[in-house]
Design a protein around this motif. Structure first.
Motif, PDB file in Angstrom:
ATOM      1  N   ALA A 254      -2.111   4.384  -8.908  1.00 40.01           N
ATOM      2  CA  ALA A 254      -2.705   3.110  -8.489  1.00 40.01           C
ATOM      3  C   ALA A 254      -3.608   2.504  -9.558  1.00 40.01           C
ATOM      4  N   ARG A 255      -4.426   3.344 -10.205  1.00 34.47           N
ATOM      5  CA  ARG A 255      -5.396   2.831 -11.164  1.00 34.47           C
ATOM      6  C   ARG A 255      -4.828   2.699 -12.571  1.00 34.47           C
TER       7      ARG A 255
ATOM      8  N   ARG B 117      -0.427  -6.466   2.214  1.00 35.68           N
ATOM      9  CA  ARG B 117      -1.392  -7.153   1.349  1.00 35.68           C
ATOM     10  C   ARG B 117      -1.778  -8.501   1.935  1.00 35.68           C
TER      11      ARG B 117
ATOM     12  N   VAL C 267      -5.045  -5.811   3.558  1.00 41.00           N
ATOM     13  CA  VAL C 267      -5.158  -4.361   3.376  1.00 41.00           C
ATOM     14  C   VAL C 267      -4.845  -4.022   1.924  1.00 41.00           C
ATOM     15  N   ASN C 268      -5.668  -3.174   1.329  1.00 38.35           N
ATOM     16  CA  ASN C 268      -5.446  -2.752  -0.051  1.00 38.35           C
ATOM     17  C   ASN C 268      -4.325  -1.714  -0.081  1.00 38.35           C
ATOM     18  N   ASN C 269      -3.169  -2.124  -0.552  1.00 38.34           N
ATOM     19  CA  ASN C 269      -2.004  -1.246  -0.539  1.00 38.34           C
ATOM     20  C   ASN C 269      -2.203  -0.020  -1.419  1.00 38.34           C
ATOM     21  N   GLN C 270      -2.865  -0.174  -2.549  1.00 41.93           N
ATOM     22  CA  GLN C 270      -3.068   0.949  -3.467  1.00 41.93           C
ATOM     23  C   GLN C 270      -3.991   2.008  -2.848  1.00 41.93           C
ATOM     24  N   THR C 271      -5.004   1.539  -2.110  1.00 37.94           N
ATOM     25  CA  THR C 271      -5.882   2.498  -1.421  1.00 37.94           C
ATOM     26  C   THR C 271      -5.101   3.303  -0.400  1.00 37.94           C
TER      27      THR C 271
END
Length: 313
Positions: A79-80, A187, A191-195
């Motif tokens: 994700a990051r 999204r 909602v933060n999909n990566q989280t």
């Protein structure tokens, strides 16, 4: 009967691995190879803590947390740092090999004459049976220890299955499932999909590590190589479970995965009892996975041909 009890016990323990992979592979559609390392992480950490005198329950909890941390690292790498899914898992899995060796200090730790999560159940059954080492189950003498491990594994698997079922029905759990099926919609809902990916992988690998902890306690040892091929086991169990229950709701899906894991383990146990060379176990496992992948399609095709033939007739 001991063969059946052993296969069911192993199936229940590995069902936690399959439930973890259900979250990563099916719900958020993330090809997570961390599994092969996180199950060994759970086993090695539990073995070290139990040998040092920790409660087996606290050791299992510590393994769950450690597995969650490993899964979160995989998620963060993806994700990051925008690393591909498979490569993220490979990086963490490779790192975990050295981490597991550091934890254990050597490649294998035996667990002899130590308390395990089933020790309490064994003492209770021993008290009820007036100290007898075996109990009569449907006309078959079954060692008390095997029955205690089976009962403990069933209780833990049932508890984890119910907690997972309740969690996936919450708003957060629904968003987690939606993150894999339709990320754009998620999204759009803020909602933060990566989280969600990080949280899902942490939850999934936590369950996998818990499975490793129980597996080490059941087998009586932790080995740095014990995670090799476990991802295939979990995948095969999920596919078999889906073939058993079909497209179903969350409750039936979880039940199907547990049943699929037990059935898969039972098939392996029967193959070994019939004289299968243990060196061929991975080959047979691959064959079972292949059969589980293609059999549903063959049966559907055969059903359509039979139905079409009857209509023309």
């Amino acid at each position: 009967m001991s063969l059946v009890i052993g296969a069911f016990t192993m199936g229940l323990i590995l069902a936690l691995l399959s439930l973890g992979m259900l979250i990563s592979f099916r719900m958020i559609r993330f090809t997570d190879i961390t599994v092969d390392g996180s199950i060994t992480l759970g086993a090695s950490l539990s073995a070290v803590l139990i040998v040092q005198g920790w409660s087996p329950w606290l050791a299992a909890l510590a393994s769950l947390l450690a597995g969650s941390a490993a899964g979160a690292v995989t998620g963060l790498l993806h994700a990051r740092f925008k690393i591909q899914e498979i490569l993220s898992g490979i990086l963490v899995m490779t790192a975990l090999y050295s981490v597991n060796l550091r934890i254990m200090g050597r490649s294998n730790i035996p667990l002899l004459d130590v308390e395990t999560v089933s020790s309490g159940a064994e003492r209770i059954l021993g008290g009820l049976g007036s100290g007898a080492s075996r109990v009569n189950l449907f006309g078959w003498p079954v060692p008390l220890g095997d029955l205690a491990v089976f009962g403990s594994s069933a209780a833990i698997c049932l508890l984890i299955g119910l907690l997972l079922y309740r969690f996936l029905l919450t708003h957060y759990g629904t968003a987690l499932r939606a993150a894999g099926g339709n990320p754009q919609m998620v999204r759009a809902q803020g909602v933060n999909n990566q989280t969600m990916v990080v949280v899902s992988l942490a939850l999934a690998n936590g369950l996998v590590a818990l499975s490793g902890s129980l597996l080490a306690q059941y087998q009586g040892f932790a080995d740095v190589q014990m995670g090799i091929g476990m991802m295939v086991w979990g995948l095969a169990s999920i596919i078999i479970g889906e073939a058993l229950v079909g497209r179903a709701g969350i409750g039936l899906t979880i039940t199907g995965v547990v049943l699929g894991t037990i059935l898969f383990r039972l098939l392996i146990a029967i193959a070994l009892r019939w004289g299968l060379n243990p060196n061929d176990l991975k080959l047979v496992t691959a064959f079972f996975v292949f059969a589980a992948l293609v059999a549903p399609g063959w049966f559907r095709s055969l059903g359509r041909k039979v139905t079409g033939g009857l209509r023309h007739a």
